[in-house]
Design an enzyme around this catalytic site. Structure first.
Site, PDB file in Angstrom:
ATOM      1  N   ILE A   1      -6.797   8.470  -1.394  1.00 11.81           N
ATOM      2  CA  ILE A   1      -6.706   6.831  -1.464  1.00 11.81           C
ATOM      3  C   ILE A   1      -7.672   6.362  -0.422  1.00 11.81           C
ATOM      4  CG2 ILE A   1      -4.604   6.906  -0.218  1.00 11.81           C
ATOM      5  CD1 ILE A   1      -3.888   4.203  -1.033  1.00 11.81           C
ATOM      6  N   SER A   2      -8.737   5.450  -0.526  1.00 10.25           N
ATOM      7  CA  SER A   2      -9.754   5.126   0.741  1.00 10.25           C
ATOM      8  C   SER A   2      -9.067   4.425   1.791  1.00 10.25           C
ATOM      9  CB  SER A   2     -10.677   4.286  -0.089  1.00 10.25           C
ATOM     10  OG  SER A   2     -11.248   4.908  -1.257  1.00 10.25           O
ATOM     11  N   GLN A   3      -9.704   4.342   2.797  1.00 10.63           N
ATOM     12  CA  GLN A   3      -9.337   3.737   3.891  1.00 10.63           C
ATOM     13  C   GLN A   3      -9.269   2.210   3.734  1.00 10.63           C
ATOM     14  OE1 GLN A   3     -12.703   3.412   6.574  1.00 10.63           O
ATOM     15  NE2 GLN A   3     -11.594   2.829   8.200  1.00 10.63           N
TER      16      GLN A   3
ATOM     17  N   ARG B   1       0.863  -1.137   0.034  1.00 12.78           N
ATOM     18  CA  ARG B   1      -0.140   0.283  -0.140  1.00 12.78           C
ATOM     19  C   ARG B   1       0.892   1.315  -0.064  1.00 12.78           C
ATOM     20  NH1 ARG B   1      -5.273   1.929   1.418  1.00 12.78           N
ATOM     21  NH2 ARG B   1      -5.440   3.665   2.659  1.00 12.78           N
TER      22      ARG B   1
END
Ligand code: SAM
Length: 204
Positions: free
Chosen positions: A51-53, A25
């Site tokens: 960038i999403s959780q 990530r």
């Protein structure tokens, strides 16, 4: 991240959990934010986007109920992280981003990681990708004011569309299943995404 944020919150699909272990990530966040990459929150990636959780990426991936044979359309390439997770899980991923700069950055990262099963497009994803339809699964990673009709129409029979729908301040995550001309809708949970901007989304 996988133990504390995903398994503890009912992410059970072993293929989804494996994909999270394999994809780095930190590659997808701005270089100054590397130490925050595995935190339990979204991170800014520029152009007012995020960038999403991790949990939300995992939950949406699990909601897609992927067996491995599907073709998946993603709306909102953003950093490319969700596309990488999907590309670990299925044969073919199609991803659309409205900001060329974000798409090009994501393309560079995903190619450097060796992915060859992701096709990219820059444009308005609310209209789908007519030349490549139908899709077995569609995932929208930005908040829509209503379910875009073009995306429903580009779903294969038996296909699933996962999309956050509702007002700009808070949406509900919806799973829509196509059964011929019928669409069955199920609410998963409340969520908060950046706006889906386009012809069948919010105005710019
Ligand atoms: N999936 C991304 C990731 O893994 O980093 C996160 C996406 S971010 C929460 C939402 C993205 O949707 C933004 O990059 C935004 O520019 C994009 N977006 C918004 N409206 C769009 C549209 N109509 N078509 C394509 N992309 C759109």
């Amino acid at each position: 991240m996988v133990e504390e944020q995903l398994k503890s919150r009912n992410i059970k699909d072993p293929r989804v959990l494996d994909a999270f272990i394999r994809i780095p990530r930190h590659t997808f966040v701005p270089s100054g934010d590397c130490e925050k990459a595995y935190g339990d929150y979204p991170i800014h990636i520029g152009l007012d986007q995020t960038i999403s959780q991790p949990y939300m990426v995992a939950l949406m991936s699990q909601c897609l109920a992927l067996g491995g044979w599907e073709s998946v359309l993603e709306i909102g390439t953003g950093s490319g992280y969700q596309a990488a997770i999907l590309a670990e899980l299925v044969q073919e991923v199609y991803t659309i981003e409205r900001h060329e700069e974000l798409s090009l950055r994501a393309q560079g990262k995903l190619k450097a990681l060796g992915f060859s099963n992701i096709k990219f497009r820059v444009g308005d994803g609310t209209l789908g990708w007519p030349e490549e339809q139908p899709f077995d699964r569609i995932i929208v990673t930005a908040g829509a004011p209503h379910v875009p009709g073009a995306l429903k129409n580009q779903l294969n029979d038996g296909g699933l569309l996962v999309v956050p729908v509702g007002p700009a301040e808070e949406q509900s995550l919806e799973i829509i299943r196509r059964d011929g001309a019928q669409f069955e809708q199920k609410t998963v949970c409340a969520c908060r995404f950046v706006k889906l901007i386009g012809e069948e989304g919010w105005a710019e």
